[in-house]
Scaffold this motif. Structure first.
Motif, PDB file in Angstrom:
ATOM      1  N   GLU A  34       0.828  -1.208   0.000  1.00  0.00           N
ATOM      2  CA  GLU A  34       0.000   0.000   0.000  1.00  0.00           C
ATOM      3  C   GLU A  34       0.859   1.253   0.000  1.00  0.00           C
ATOM      4  O   GLU A  34       1.842   1.347   0.723  1.00  0.00           O
ATOM      5  N   LEU A  55      -5.654   5.632  -1.478  1.00  0.00           N
ATOM      6  CA  LEU A  55      -4.768   4.500  -1.248  1.00  0.00           C
ATOM      7  C   LEU A  55      -4.577   3.789  -2.573  1.00  0.00           C
ATOM      8  O   LEU A  55      -5.552   3.524  -3.282  1.00  0.00           O
ATOM      9  N   LEU A  57      -3.131   0.261  -4.074  1.00  0.00           N
ATOM     10  CA  LEU A  57      -2.796  -1.079  -3.606  1.00  0.00           C
ATOM     11  C   LEU A  57      -2.283  -1.909  -4.758  1.00  0.00           C
ATOM     12  O   LEU A  57      -2.914  -1.977  -5.813  1.00  0.00           O
TER      13      LEU A  57
END
Length: 148
Positions: A34, A55, A57
């Motif tokens: 992340e 975020l 990922l």
């Protein structure tokens, strides 16, 4: 684009602030795979500002079951995520009230999530930015506080 603040406040109220994600660098976040761009985050002079940002990922990113005293909302922008036994994709909004357990989470596709973490209305628990969203080096999961 650069950070902009509205030019005037009305009747003792503060003006809005605008930030563009391209003006913020990706930072290391505490969980494997992340990175994030927190466009807004708490700091000593503004302790109630939320953690709010994106975020990113990588495929295979994951985190364990853990808990928080603050509240948060996630909005999945792209990718597919397995969270607490369910699978969720783009357009899904997830609300975590305060206090809450954040279920085990993983993604095989990778993707991006808009997150907003804010002080818990019932607990007063505040989101943490420093050493969570701006880590120089990621610690092993076993070294992270999960409070279970």
């Amino acid at each position: 684009m650069s950070q902009q603040t509205a030019p005037i406040a009305r009747e003792g109220h503060q003006p809005f602030e605008a930030r563009h994600r391209d003006d913020i660098d990706w930072e290391t976040i505490r969980w494997p795979g992340e990175t994030g761009k927190m466009l807004f985050h708490p700091r000593p002079e503004r302790p109630t500002e939320p953690n709010a940002g994106i975020l990113r990922l990588e495929p295979g990113a994951h985190h364990p079951l853990h808990k928080h005293d603050f509240a948060q909302i996630w909005y999945i922008l792209e990718g597919e995520f397995r969270i607490g036994g369910g699978t969720y994709g783009p357009g899904t909004m997830i609300f975590h009230p305060d206090p809450h357990f954040e279920d085990e989470f993983r993604t095989e596709t990778g993707g991006e999530i808009l997150i907003v973490q804010y002080p818990g209305p019932t607990t007063g628990g505040r989101p943490i930015y420093d050493k969570r969203f701006n880590m120089a080096d990621r610690k092993p999961i076993a070294a992270e506080r999960t409070d279970l």
